[in-house]
Design a protein around this motif. Structure first.
Motif, PDB file in Angstrom:
ATOM      1  N   GLU A 287       0.784  -1.246   0.056  1.00 33.33           N
ATOM      2  CA  GLU A 287       0.148   0.028   0.136  1.00 33.33           C
ATOM      3  C   GLU A 287       0.769   1.163   0.089  1.00 33.33           C
ATOM      4  N   TRP A 288       2.037   1.285   0.452  1.00 31.90           N
ATOM      5  CA  TRP A 288       2.673   2.432   0.642  1.00 31.90           C
ATOM      6  C   TRP A 288       3.384   2.626  -0.823  1.00 31.90           C
ATOM      7  N   MET A 289       3.935   1.518  -1.333  1.00 31.61           N
ATOM      8  CA  MET A 289       4.469   1.398  -2.807  1.00 31.61           C
ATOM      9  C   MET A 289       3.604   2.316  -3.868  1.00 31.61           C
ATOM     10  N   SER A 290       2.048   1.693  -3.556  1.00 34.53           N
ATOM     11  CA  SER A 290       0.924   2.089  -4.753  1.00 34.53           C
ATOM     12  C   SER A 290       0.361   3.474  -4.132  1.00 34.53           C
ATOM     13  N   TRP A 291       0.615   4.089  -3.071  1.00 29.81           N
ATOM     14  CA  TRP A 291      -0.007   5.220  -2.673  1.00 29.81           C
ATOM     15  C   TRP A 291       0.614   6.712  -3.498  1.00 29.81           C
ATOM     16  N   ALA A 292      -0.370   7.428  -3.913  1.00 36.63           N
ATOM     17  CA  ALA A 292       0.062   8.706  -4.301  1.00 36.63           C
ATOM     18  C   ALA A 292      -0.533   9.963  -4.040  1.00 36.63           C
ATOM     19  N   LEU A 293      -0.118  10.709  -3.802  1.00 39.91           N
ATOM     20  CA  LEU A 293      -0.500  12.223  -3.189  1.00 39.91           C
ATOM     21  C   LEU A 293      -1.604  12.559  -4.144  1.00 39.91           C
ATOM     22  N   PRO A 294      -2.847  12.532  -3.574  1.00 35.26           N
ATOM     23  CA  PRO A 294      -4.034  13.452  -4.385  1.00 35.26           C
ATOM     24  C   PRO A 294      -3.589  14.554  -5.064  1.00 35.26           C
ATOM     25  N   ALA A 295      -4.066  14.631  -6.448  1.00 29.60           N
ATOM     26  CA  ALA A 295      -3.593  15.811  -7.432  1.00 29.60           C
ATOM     27  C   ALA A 295      -4.254  17.175  -6.914  1.00 29.60           C
ATOM     28  N   ARG A 296      -5.401  17.016  -6.204  1.00 29.32           N
ATOM     29  CA  ARG A 296      -6.189  18.308  -5.393  1.00 29.32           C
ATOM     30  C   ARG A 296      -5.061  18.828  -4.576  1.00 29.32           C
ATOM     31  N   CYS A 297      -4.181  18.069  -4.031  1.00 29.66           N
ATOM     32  CA  CYS A 297      -3.483  18.861  -2.954  1.00 29.66           C
ATOM     33  C   CYS A 297      -2.679  19.891  -3.310  1.00 29.66           C
ATOM     34  N   GLU A 298      -1.893  19.901  -4.469  1.00 22.36           N
ATOM     35  CA  GLU A 298      -1.389  20.992  -4.927  1.00 22.36           C
ATOM     36  C   GLU A 298      -2.018  22.169  -5.483  1.00 22.36           C
ATOM     37  N   THR A 299      -3.192  21.905  -6.155  1.00 20.70           N
ATOM     38  CA  THR A 299      -3.891  23.077  -6.818  1.00 20.70           C
ATOM     39  C   THR A 299      -4.488  23.607  -5.748  1.00 20.70           C
ATOM     40  N   VAL A 300      -5.037  23.090  -4.620  1.00 19.25           N
ATOM     41  CA  VAL A 300      -5.501  23.813  -3.725  1.00 19.25           C
ATOM     42  C   VAL A 300      -4.713  24.599  -2.882  1.00 19.25           C
ATOM     43  N   ALA A 301      -3.332  23.972  -2.725  1.00 22.98           N
ATOM     44  CA  ALA A 301      -2.497  24.795  -1.953  1.00 22.98           C
ATOM     45  C   ALA A 301      -1.991  26.131  -2.421  1.00 22.98           C
ATOM     46  N   ALA A 302      -2.011  26.011  -3.926  1.00 18.45           N
ATOM     47  CA  ALA A 302      -1.383  27.169  -4.537  1.00 18.45           C
ATOM     48  C   ALA A 302      -2.587  28.408  -4.693  1.00 18.45           C
ATOM     49  N   SER A 303      -3.837  27.977  -4.627  1.00 23.39           N
ATOM     50  CA  SER A 303      -5.012  28.592  -4.507  1.00 23.39           C
ATOM     51  C   SER A 303      -5.178  29.427  -3.244  1.00 23.39           C
ATOM     52  N   LEU A 304      -4.808  28.298  -2.066  1.00 18.38           N
ATOM     53  CA  LEU A 304      -4.868  29.039  -0.919  1.00 18.38           C
ATOM     54  C   LEU A 304      -3.901  29.895  -0.527  1.00 18.38           C
ATOM     55  N   GLU A 305      -2.873  30.050  -0.946  1.00 22.29           N
ATOM     56  CA  GLU A 305      -1.477  30.820  -0.846  1.00 22.29           C
ATOM     57  C   GLU A 305      -1.848  32.149  -1.595  1.00 22.29           C
ATOM     58  N   GLN A 306      -2.509  32.052  -2.833  1.00 27.19           N
ATOM     59  CA  GLN A 306      -2.733  33.099  -3.676  1.00 27.19           C
ATOM     60  C   GLN A 306      -3.680  33.874  -2.889  1.00 27.19           C
TER      61      GLN A 306
END
Length: 213
Positions: A150-169
């Motif tokens: 499960e650790w090998m197959s895990w991927a960070l949700p794509a939404r994390c980066e887009t929401v972080a960029a929007s939040l900071e802006q």
């Protein structure tokens, strides 16, 4: 079900509500894009969601040393023809480097939001971080092999980066607005310069022995 058991379902969505009556035709709804999907159990508020992403990613990175012996065994046992074990293991090292860069991005967004907020929100963010880390809590029934898979197959949700960029802006724009609305500080008062006035000279007296006309 332990939180770890739903790690592979991070991209799952809540099922759409059924029609009110059998006679109603279900409304056609397009599936959300991967970058718009909210992982199961994650907060919907942008600030808390980014904190959740930080916690989930931090938990993943912190498990690297624990997971790699079992990962190496799995990768070595199930080799694809023409592939190199060392090359495949480099992928996990690159993921560590990339993940730590993303942590800095998330931290910057959270810090900007906390500075722009009119009320303290860091305690709420800390709770969301812990919630994100909890996806890696495994019960005693989970084997090392299963945990590593499960650790090998895990991927960070794509939404994390887009929401972080929007939040900071948004946070930076709000911060700029707050600064504009503040009254400008009063201009510094310069100390008065002292002027030295020279004393007036006394009028000259006529000589006492001056001859009379």
């Amino acid at each position: 079900m332990t939180p770890f058991a739903i790690a592979l379902a991070l991209f799952a969505q809540d099922p759409a509500p059924a029609a009110d009556t059998p006679l109603e035709a279900p409304k056609a709804e397009s599936a959300p894009a991967p970058e718009d999907r909210i992982p199961t159990g994650a907060p919907r508020d942008d600030y808390q969601f980014v904190a959740w992403c930080y916690g989930a990613l931090r938990g993943y990175l912190d498990m690297h040393d624990e997971m790699m012996p079992e990962v190496t065994r799995i990768e070595g046992q199930f080799r694809k023809p023409g592939t190199s074990l060392s090359d495949d293991l480099k992928v996990y090292a690159n993921m560590q480097k990339d993940g730590r860069a993303k942590l800095k991005t998330f931290q910057a967004a959270l810090t900007a939001a906390e500075k722009a907020s009119v009320r303290p929100i860091n305690t709420v963010g800390a709770a969301a971080v812990r919630q994100g880390r909890q996806i890696w809590n495994a019960g005693p029934e989970v084997t090392k092999a299963r945990k590593a898979q499960e650790w090998m197959s895990w991927a960070l949700p794509a939404r994390c980066e887009t929401v972080a960029a929007s939040l900071e802006q948004k946070a930076k724009l709000m911060g700029a607005t707050f600064r504009v609305n503040e009254e400008p500080p009063p201009a510094p008062v310069e100390p008065a310069t002292e002027t030295t006035v020279a004393p007036a000279e006394p009028p000259a007296e006529a000589p006492k022995d001056a001859p009379a006309n």
